[in-house]
Write a protein that holds these residues in place. Structure first.
Motif, short mmCIF file in Angstrom:
data_model
loop_
_atom_site.label_atom_id
_atom_site.label_comp_id
_atom_site.label_asym_id
_atom_site.label_seq_id
_atom_site.Cartn_x
_atom_site.Cartn_y
_atom_site.Cartn_z
N LYS A 166 0.83 -1.21 0.00
CA LYS A 166 0.00 0.00 0.00
C LYS A 166 0.87 1.26 0.00
O LYS A 166 0.57 2.22 -0.72
CB LYS A 166 -0.93 0.00 1.22
CG LYS A 166 -2.08 -0.99 1.13
CD LYS A 166 -3.07 -0.79 2.28
CE LYS A 166 -3.77 0.54 2.21
NZ LYS A 166 -4.81 0.71 3.25
N HIS A 167 1.92 1.24 0.80
CA HIS A 167 2.79 2.42 0.86
C HIS A 167 3.55 2.61 -0.45
O HIS A 167 3.65 3.74 -0.96
CB HIS A 167 3.77 2.29 2.01
CG HIS A 167 4.69 3.48 2.13
ND1 HIS A 167 4.29 4.68 2.70
CD2 HIS A 167 5.98 3.67 1.72
CE1 HIS A 167 5.28 5.54 2.64
NE2 HIS A 167 6.32 4.96 2.06
N GLU A 168 4.07 1.54 -1.00
CA GLU A 168 4.88 1.63 -2.22
C GLU A 168 4.07 2.06 -3.44
O GLU A 168 4.62 2.67 -4.37
CB GLU A 168 5.56 0.28 -2.50
CG GLU A 168 6.67 -0.10 -1.54
CD GLU A 168 7.95 0.70 -1.78
OE1 GLU A 168 8.11 1.26 -2.90
OE2 GLU A 168 8.80 0.75 -0.86
N THR A 169 2.79 1.74 -3.46
CA THR A 169 1.98 2.00 -4.66
C THR A 169 0.91 3.05 -4.47
O THR A 169 0.14 3.31 -5.41
CB THR A 169 1.29 0.70 -5.12
OG1 THR A 169 0.35 0.29 -4.09
CG2 THR A 169 2.29 -0.41 -5.38
N GLY A 170 0.83 3.66 -3.29
CA GLY A 170 -0.29 4.57 -3.05
C GLY A 170 -1.59 3.79 -3.10
O GLY A 170 -2.57 4.22 -3.73
N ASN A 171 -1.58 2.64 -2.43
CA ASN A 171 -2.72 1.71 -2.42
C ASN A 171 -3.13 1.29 -3.83
O ASN A 171 -4.31 1.36 -4.21
CB ASN A 171 -3.91 2.29 -1.67
CG ASN A 171 -4.91 1.19 -1.26
OD1 ASN A 171 -4.59 0.01 -1.29
ND2 ASN A 171 -6.11 1.61 -0.89
N GLY A 172 -2.14 0.85 -4.59
CA GLY A 172 -2.42 0.26 -5.89
C GLY A 172 -2.62 1.24 -7.02
O GLY A 172 -3.11 0.85 -8.10
#
Length: 222
Positions: free
Chosen positions: A131-137
């Motif tokens: 979630k953090h790495e992708t801005g929640n997808g």
């Protein structure tokens, strides 16, 4: 020359010597020293009643191998779950995970659960990182490369054939290279996974990695 007591070794050596027609054909032309050595080896084997017609099986070979019992036989696909170690697998429902997922991560609760079980990682940690790495997808990496964990390759961000593959690769990486190395909390993981001031983080997003991942992790643990 002393041949060991292992019958399997003797059998293999005897069969090789007896059946090697090329070697036997040259015995007559060899010097006496070589001939005597060859004869001595063969006689010693024969004197110990080693049958030359034995056909070793795989099981007999394995039974006579010198295994080192001090080396644990651990397969990544069958790691012990519910370990006392922090951030190892902890039960959670796919439905609860799905409630907090959006974008390319939507509906991937079961994939996170399976990856956590397979590699003995808390699914909540995997979800929090994704979630953090992708801005929640919602990131470009998630949509274009199916990369939901910021995993890097030789040529930059890795590309995956599916979101599920990316989730599984992240779980493998976290289990082996982080938890397996004693990095037992989010802060310690961050120092290696997303170090502050890293060359590949020009906008200093890593400054917020610990707080962001901790927030999402806490939501699932509440």
């Amino acid at each position: 020359m002393k041949i060991g007591d292992d019958w399997f070794t003797k059998t293999m050596v005897t069969n090789t010597l007896v059946r090697n027609e090329k070697l036997n054909s040259k015995i007559g032309n060899a010097n006496s020293e070589f001939t005597n050595l060859f004869t001595s080896v063969l006689n010693e084997l024969m004197e110990n009643d080693v049958p030359t017609t034995i056909q070793p099986t795989l099981n007999s070979f394995i039974e006579n191998m010198p295994f080192n019992n001090d080396i644990p036989n651990v397969e990544m696909d069958h790691l012990t779950l519910n370990s006392d170690e922090p951030l190892r697998f902890s039960s959670i429902s796919a439905e609860k995970i799905n409630q907090v997922l959006g974008g390319k991560l939507k509906g991937m609760g079961n994939a996170f659960l399976q990856a956590g079980q397979r590699y003995n990682v808390d699914p909540a940690l995997l979800v929090a990182i994704a979630k953090h790495e992708t801005g929640n997808g919602t990131s470009k990496a998630a949509y274009v490369k199916n990369n939901i964990a910021g995993m890097m390759g030789k040529n930059g961000l890795r590309s995956y054939t599916s979101i599920e593959e990316s989730i599984m690769d992240m779980a493998r990486n976290i289990s082996k290279n982080y938890l397996g190395m004693g990095l037992s909390n989010i802060t310690k993981i961050a120092a290696k996974y997303a170090p502050v001031g890293a060359a590949n983080d020009p906008t200093s997003l890593n400054n917020h990695w610990v707080s962001g991942v901790s927030k999402f992790f806490g939501e699932l643990k509440a």
